[in-house]
Design a protein around this motif. Structure first.
Motif, PDB file in Angstrom:
ATOM      1  N   GLU A   1       0.878  -1.184   0.000  1.00  0.00           N
ATOM      2  CA  GLU A   1       0.000   0.000   0.000  1.00  0.00           C
ATOM      3  C   GLU A   1       0.914   1.233   0.000  1.00  0.00           C
ATOM      4  O   GLU A   1       1.389   1.669   1.045  1.00  0.00           O
ATOM      5  CB  GLU A   1      -0.918  -0.020   1.220  1.00  0.00           C
ATOM      6  CG  GLU A   1      -1.962   1.081   1.178  1.00  0.00           C
ATOM      7  CD  GLU A   1      -2.940   0.985   2.345  1.00  0.00           C
ATOM      8  OE1 GLU A   1      -3.813   1.850   2.462  1.00  0.00           O
ATOM      9  OE2 GLU A   1      -2.799   0.037   3.149  1.00  0.00           O
ATOM     10  N   THR A   2       1.199   1.750  -1.199  1.00  0.00           N
ATOM     11  CA  THR A   2       2.199   2.804  -1.400  1.00  0.00           C
ATOM     12  C   THR A   2       1.515   4.149  -1.596  1.00  0.00           C
ATOM     13  O   THR A   2       0.454   4.223  -2.237  1.00  0.00           O
ATOM     14  CB  THR A   2       3.072   2.481  -2.620  1.00  0.00           C
ATOM     15  OG1 THR A   2       3.619   1.163  -2.457  1.00  0.00           O
ATOM     16  CG2 THR A   2       4.207   3.480  -2.758  1.00  0.00           C
TER      17      THR A   2
ATOM     18  N   ASN B   1       8.895   5.813 -16.874  1.00  0.00           N
ATOM     19  CA  ASN B   1       7.813   6.532 -16.208  1.00  0.00           C
ATOM     20  C   ASN B   1       8.330   7.901 -15.811  1.00  0.00           C
ATOM     21  O   ASN B   1       9.397   8.010 -15.168  1.00  0.00           O
ATOM     22  CB  ASN B   1       7.364   5.756 -14.968  1.00  0.00           C
ATOM     23  CG  ASN B   1       6.072   6.282 -14.375  1.00  0.00           C
ATOM     24  OD1 ASN B   1       6.002   7.423 -13.983  1.00  0.00           O
ATOM     25  ND2 ASN B   1       5.065   5.417 -14.308  1.00  0.00           N
TER      26      ASN B   1
ATOM     27  N   THR C   1      -4.523  14.126 -10.133  1.00  0.00           N
ATOM     28  CA  THR C   1      -4.466  12.646 -10.215  1.00  0.00           C
ATOM     29  C   THR C   1      -4.366  12.105  -8.791  1.00  0.00           C
ATOM     30  O   THR C   1      -3.429  12.467  -8.048  1.00  0.00           O
ATOM     31  CB  THR C   1      -3.263  12.176 -11.026  1.00  0.00           C
ATOM     32  OG1 THR C   1      -3.308  12.781 -12.329  1.00  0.00           O
ATOM     33  CG2 THR C   1      -3.264  10.656 -11.147  1.00  0.00           C
TER      34      THR C   1
ATOM     35  N   SER D   1      -4.122   8.750  -7.938  1.00  0.00           N
ATOM     36  CA  SER D   1      -3.276   7.569  -7.832  1.00  0.00           C
ATOM     37  C   SER D   1      -2.597   7.306  -9.175  1.00  0.00           C
ATOM     38  O   SER D   1      -3.070   7.762 -10.219  1.00  0.00           O
ATOM     39  CB  SER D   1      -4.103   6.341  -7.430  1.00  0.00           C
ATOM     40  OG  SER D   1      -5.102   6.066  -8.406  1.00  0.00           O
ATOM     41  N   TYR D   2      -1.465   6.518  -9.076  1.00  0.00           N
ATOM     42  CA  TYR D   2      -0.695   6.176 -10.263  1.00  0.00           C
ATOM     43  C   TYR D   2      -0.477   4.667 -10.262  1.00  0.00           C
ATOM     44  O   TYR D   2      -0.290   4.042  -9.189  1.00  0.00           O
ATOM     45  CB  TYR D   2       0.659   6.895 -10.276  1.00  0.00           C
ATOM     46  CG  TYR D   2       0.538   8.397 -10.383  1.00  0.00           C
ATOM     47  CD1 TYR D   2       0.541   9.038 -11.636  1.00  0.00           C
ATOM     48  CD2 TYR D   2       0.451   9.171  -9.223  1.00  0.00           C
ATOM     49  CE1 TYR D   2       0.443  10.417 -11.709  1.00  0.00           C
ATOM     50  CE2 TYR D   2       0.348  10.535  -9.298  1.00  0.00           C
ATOM     51  CZ  TYR D   2       0.346  11.173 -10.551  1.00  0.00           C
ATOM     52  OH  TYR D   2       0.245  12.523 -10.631  1.00  0.00           O
ATOM     53  N   LEU D   3      -0.475   4.026 -11.419  1.00  0.00           N
ATOM     54  CA  LEU D   3      -0.199   2.592 -11.592  1.00  0.00           C
ATOM     55  C   LEU D   3       1.207   2.446 -12.152  1.00  0.00           C
ATOM     56  O   LEU D   3       1.526   2.967 -13.225  1.00  0.00           O
ATOM     57  CB  LEU D   3      -1.210   1.942 -12.529  1.00  0.00           C
ATOM     58  CG  LEU D   3      -2.672   2.008 -12.070  1.00  0.00           C
ATOM     59  CD1 LEU D   3      -3.596   1.367 -13.104  1.00  0.00           C
ATOM     60  CD2 LEU D   3      -2.836   1.338 -10.713  1.00  0.00           C
TER      61      LEU D   3
ATOM     62  N   THR E   1       1.861  -4.939 -10.770  1.00  0.00           N
ATOM     63  CA  THR E   1       1.498  -3.519 -10.775  1.00  0.00           C
ATOM     64  C   THR E   1       1.462  -3.008  -9.346  1.00  0.00           C
ATOM     65  O   THR E   1       0.805  -3.586  -8.474  1.00  0.00           O
ATOM     66  CB  THR E   1       0.140  -3.317 -11.446  1.00  0.00           C
ATOM     67  OG1 THR E   1       0.199  -3.831 -12.784  1.00  0.00           O
ATOM     68  CG2 THR E   1      -0.212  -1.843 -11.486  1.00  0.00           C
ATOM     69  N   LEU E   2       2.135  -1.886  -9.136  1.00  0.00           N
ATOM     70  CA  LEU E   2       2.176  -1.228  -7.836  1.00  0.00           C
ATOM     71  C   LEU E   2       1.326   0.034  -7.920  1.00  0.00           C
ATOM     72  O   LEU E   2       1.543   0.874  -8.783  1.00  0.00           O
ATOM     73  CB  LEU E   2       3.622  -0.880  -7.470  1.00  0.00           C
ATOM     74  CG  LEU E   2       3.828  -0.244  -6.098  1.00  0.00           C
ATOM     75  CD1 LEU E   2       3.482  -1.229  -4.998  1.00  0.00           C
ATOM     76  CD2 LEU E   2       5.281   0.215  -5.954  1.00  0.00           C
ATOM     77  N   THR E   3       0.345   0.175  -7.029  1.00  0.00           N
ATOM     78  CA  THR E   3      -0.551   1.336  -7.000  1.00  0.00           C
ATOM     79  C   THR E   3       0.004   2.356  -6.027  1.00  0.00           C
ATOM     80  O   THR E   3       0.210   2.053  -4.845  1.00  0.00           O
ATOM     81  CB  THR E   3      -1.970   0.925  -6.604  1.00  0.00           C
ATOM     82  OG1 THR E   3      -2.461  -0.059  -7.522  1.00  0.00           O
ATOM     83  CG2 THR E   3      -2.899   2.114  -6.590  1.00  0.00           C
ATOM     84  N   VAL E   4       0.232   3.585  -6.513  1.00  0.00           N
ATOM     85  CA  VAL E   4       0.773   4.671  -5.694  1.00  0.00           C
ATOM     86  C   VAL E   4      -0.311   5.730  -5.554  1.00  0.00           C
ATOM     87  O   VAL E   4      -0.786   6.295  -6.555  1.00  0.00           O
ATOM     88  CB  VAL E   4       2.035   5.285  -6.327  1.00  0.00           C
ATOM     89  CG1 VAL E   4       2.597   6.385  -5.431  1.00  0.00           C
ATOM     90  CG2 VAL E   4       3.083   4.229  -6.577  1.00  0.00           C
ATOM     91  N   ARG E   5      -0.751   6.005  -4.311  1.00  0.00           N
ATOM     92  CA  ARG E   5      -1.795   6.984  -4.032  1.00  0.00           C
ATOM     93  C   ARG E   5      -1.164   8.314  -3.632  1.00  0.00           C
ATOM     94  O   ARG E   5      -0.113   8.349  -2.966  1.00  0.00           O
ATOM     95  CB  ARG E   5      -2.703   6.472  -2.903  1.00  0.00           C
ATOM     96  CG  ARG E   5      -3.384   5.161  -3.249  1.00  0.00           C
ATOM     97  CD  ARG E   5      -4.064   4.580  -2.027  1.00  0.00           C
ATOM     98  NE  ARG E   5      -5.061   5.482  -1.482  1.00  0.00           N
ATOM     99  CZ  ARG E   5      -5.643   5.345  -0.315  1.00  0.00           C
ATOM    100  NH1 ARG E   5      -5.282   4.337   0.481  1.00  0.00           N
ATOM    101  NH2 ARG E   5      -6.557   6.207   0.100  1.00  0.00           N
TER     102      ARG E   5
END
Length: 805
Positions: free
Chosen positions: A511-512, A549, A576, A578-580, A598-602
């Motif tokens: 959870e990033t 990226n 934005t 969050s980012y994938l 895939t890492l989800t960055v909020r």
């Protein structure tokens, strides 16, 4: 007074010589010359006969006295028709005119012994038994018959019962039990038996006993004086005879003819000693055992005989060491121990047997007593040996596998139907029958494997996956084709070898988040990976991004972890949230396996220290209108308002109860209640207090309370006194007094006035004036009141009758 006519002269002489009297008990009293006049007993003027005798230099004189004696002697068990004559009492003052009366008191006087008051003759009225009572102590006195005045003082004397031989000897028991060790020497004491004789031991030979043996010779003897039984024969062997019966006789009169006798029986048992060595009945024994007998199982039993019993018969067996020259070669294959209950040698299997290898064994078994008696070692030797031949019997044995267990390794990518290994079993019997193989399906429920029933080759039925199950434990059974009951099972452990067929992936869910005020190059997450495969040299993962990226970058730490860094700053949740970020993870094994995770960055709002405050867009919108503090204050106000409403509603629902008595000082409206406990559940008819106040009230119209009344309105009793002026005036006067009394109770208080009434129907019960009217009363009515007053009626009606008479 003199003693005469005791017995005939001959009897007196015999008794005087044969029956020694106790000291101080003789008809003649011998005293010193200086003490002739005895003041203890009244004396009369009688001539003195002096007998001179020299004793220790003193001259003694015998004085004959007229009123002094000590002992009479009378025979027991007198069988004559008349009363037995005992003796005669006579006083010198007796002139034969009957003026003197002789009085006798003491033991048995008047019952056992009777005296003639005139002549002084004493007779025994009953048959006397010395064993019941040996002597009687009596007192005699001579008195004047007319005046009753004592002419002589009281004098004590004894009547002794002369013993006769009328009791036979008796033993304590009719039968005795005794023991003596076998092989005892002659004269060994066994037991002592004694008898008792109720006759007099001090007189004659009536109670002098002599013991003799009537039965039991020549084995035992008895001491004639003390009754001790002893052995009379040497080396009496219990094994030949164990029990003996001895009869002992006890005879009085010193064993002379005519004496009485009694007998007793002694049962004598010989106790065992270890004087018999153990011996085998045979020099050789033959046993057989199947080759399938397990280690410790029993082959057979052999026993040596020992005539002794108990501990003396306990034996110890052992197998003597191998003697190859004599064919004794079974000590390594067999063992022996002693059965404590039966004293048998139990031969057991020590090692597994094989009929095909050796079929016959010979054992040399030795036996000896556990406890030896050194006194009888010369009767030995106390040991013996025997040869035991053991034959091994052939049995149909199940097949034997060459190994136990089997371990087989197989690659997890092995094609279905491929052979992975084999098992081998053979029939150990001489016939060597063919063997059939099967897999126990309870150990292979998924049916992953199969086996060739002829050669034992194992092959796969389904693909194997090491990541699902690394080991497979199956059981293979081998059975003879001609005898399916002979089955042997062996475990087969199949190990699935790993190949690189799984790609690495994230080790956990990440959870990033990234702060809006973050700067470029700042660390936001460290990631790691796992792989279910197990390479020989260990894991080595490579991390990378699938595409370039502009917001984030990845740096491999070379230790199976990687860091996620920011490329820029100035992130905004409004633009934005969050980012994938796709991350590629590869391993270093062959063939190389890789995967993309895939890492989800909020994007979150953070304070100046980097602590996250909010990450949602809804919170961002609310922050534009009101602050968080304002929202909290509004919420608290709403909660307080709700609490006030609830409390007000609760107070409105409560009702205030006013007390019955407002003031303790005002007692006008007080209600005083008196409770009276009734008679209980069994009291079905209430108590009417009106009965006590008016004794003229009748109980005829009382209603029962345990049944329903037949009429609706019960009958109301009216007082038989219609108008009582005394009661009316009494109550009116009391009311007037209370109205004028300032200390009287309040106007609404209840006052009760008790009034006895006009008197009892029974009239006055006082007896003060009864004396004046007693003569005019008629008590005839008492006879009609029933049986309870009958006694009273008889008393008063009887008085009237007497008075009239």
């Amino acid at each position: 007074m003199i003693l005469s006519h005791l017995l005939p002269l001959v009897v007196l002489l015999i008794l005087d010589s044969a029956v020694p009297l106790p000291t101080g008990e003789s008809q003649w009293n011998v005293t010193d010359v200086d003490h002739v006049n005895d003041t203890s007993t009244p004396q009369t003027d009688v001539p003195v006969a002096t007998l001179m005798r020299q004793t220790d230099g003193k001259v003694l004189r015998r004085t004959k006295r007229g009123w002094m004696w000590n002992t009479f002697v009378v025979m027991e068990e007198y069988t004559g028709n008349l009363d037995q004559y005992v003796g005669k009492l006579h006083s010198d003052r007796d002139r034969g005119d009957g003026s003197i009366k002789y009085v006798l008191i003491g033991d048995g006087a008047g019952v056992v012994f009777e005296i003639n008051e005139t002549s002084g003759d004493i007779h025994a009225k009953k048959r006397l038994d010395r064993e019941e009572k040996a002597y009687y102590i009596l007192r005699a006195q001579a008195v004047n018959r007319r005046t009753g005045q004592a002419l002589e003082d009281w004098s004590n004397f004894t009547i002794k019962i002369h013993d006769i031989n009328d009791n036979e000897p008796k033993f304590e028991r009719d039968t005795f039990l005794a023991t003596v060790p076998e092989m005892s020497e002659v004269g060994t004491s066994v037991v002592q038996v004694t008898a008792s004789d109720a006759d007099d031991e001090e007189y004659g030979n009536s109670a002098k006993l002599v013991y003799s043996i009537l039965e039991g010779q020549p084995y035992f003897s008895v001491d004639p004086n003390n009754g001790i039984i002893r052995t009379a024969l040497p080396n009496m062997n219990r094994e030949n005879r164990e029990k003996y019966q001895v009869v002992i006789q006890a005879k009085d009169m010193a064993g002379q003819m005519g004496g009485l006798s009694g007998t007793t029986t002694i049962n004598i048992t010989l106790l065992d000693v270890n004087n018999s060595p153990p011996r085998f009945l045979h020099t050789g024994y033959h046993l057989s055992v199947p080759e399938s007998a397990k280690v410790g199982s029993q082959v057979g039993r052999v026993k040596a005989n020992d005539a002794d019993v108990g501990k003396n018969a306990e034996m110890r067996y052992r197998i003597v060491g191998d003697d190859r020259r004599n064919g004794h070669d079974g000590s390594e294959m067999f063992d022996v121990f002693t059965d404590g209950a039966t004293q048998e040698a139990v031969i057991t299997v020590k090692k597994p047997l094989d009929y095909e290898t050796k079929r016959l064994y010979q054992l040399k078994v030795d036996v000896t007593n556990t406890e030896l008696d050194p006194r009888f070692l010369h009767m030995g030797p106390f040991t013996d040996t025997a040869t035991v031949r053991v034959t091994v019997q052939d049995t149909d044995e199940p097949p034997l596998f060459t190994r136990n267990p089997y371990i087989i390794e197989v690659q997890e990518d092995t094609p279905v139907g491929s052979s992975i290994g084999s098992v081998t079993a053979r029939d150990p019997d001489a016939d060597n029958h063919p063997v059939r193989y099967t897999i126990d399906r309870y150990t292979d429920l998924e049916r992953l494997f199969n086996i060739d029933p002829i050669n034992g080759t194992i092959f796969t039925l389904q693909p194997l996956d090491r990541e699902l199950n690394r080991w497979h434990n199956i059981s293979v059974a081998a059975s003879e084709i001609n005898n399916a009951g002979q089955i042997t099972r062996v475990p087969v452990f199949i190990k699935v070898m790993d190949i690189n067929d799984n790609a690495p992936e994230f080790a956990m869910f990440y959870e990033t988040f990234v702060c809006e005020n973050v700067k470029a190059g700042q660390l936001i997450q460290t990631i790691s990976a796992v792989d279910t495969d197990e390479p020989l040299v260990g894991h080595k993962f490579v991390f990378s991004l699938s595409t370039i990226n502009p917001n984030f970058t990845i740096v491999d730490n070379e230790d199976n972890t990687a860091r996620i860094l920011t490329r820029r700053g100035g992130f905004s949740r409004r633009e934005t949230s969050s980012y994938l970020l796709p991350v590629v993870i590869s391993d270093n094994d062959y063939p190389i396996q890789s995967s993309t995770s895939t890492l989800t960055v909020r994007v979150c709002g953070c304070d100046s220290r980097g602590n996250v405050q909010s990450c949602s867009t809804e919170a961002l919108m609310l922050s534009a209108g009101l602050s968080t503090g304002a929202l909290v204050a509004i919420l608290l106000c709403i909660i307080i308002l709700l609490m006030i409403v609830v409390m007000f509603a609760a107070l409105r629902r409560q009702r205030k109860k006013e007390p019955l008595i407002i003031s303790k000082e005002d007692v006008r409206d007080n209600v005083v209640s008196y409770n009276d406990e009734g008679g209980g559940e069994e009291d079905t008819q209430a108590f009417d207090i009106g009965t006590l106040r008016n004794p003229e009230v009748m109980d005829a119209n009382k209603l029962r309370r345990d049944i329903i009344p037949e009429m609706l309105f019960p009958f109301r009793r009216t007082s038989p006194i219609k108008d009582n002026a005394d009661i009316r005036d009494f109550i009116s006067g009391r009311l007037h007094e209370n109205d004028l009394d300032p200390t009287a109770p309040p106007y609404d208080s209840l006052a009760t006035y008790a009034y006895e009434g006009s008197g009892s129907l029974a009239e006055s019960l006082s007896s003060l004036e009864s004396a004046a009217t007693e003569g005019d009363q008629d008590f005839e009515y008492l006879s009609h009141w029933g049986p309870q007053f009958r006694k009273l009626a008889d008393m008063y009606i009887g008085k009237d009758t007497d008075r009239e008479a």
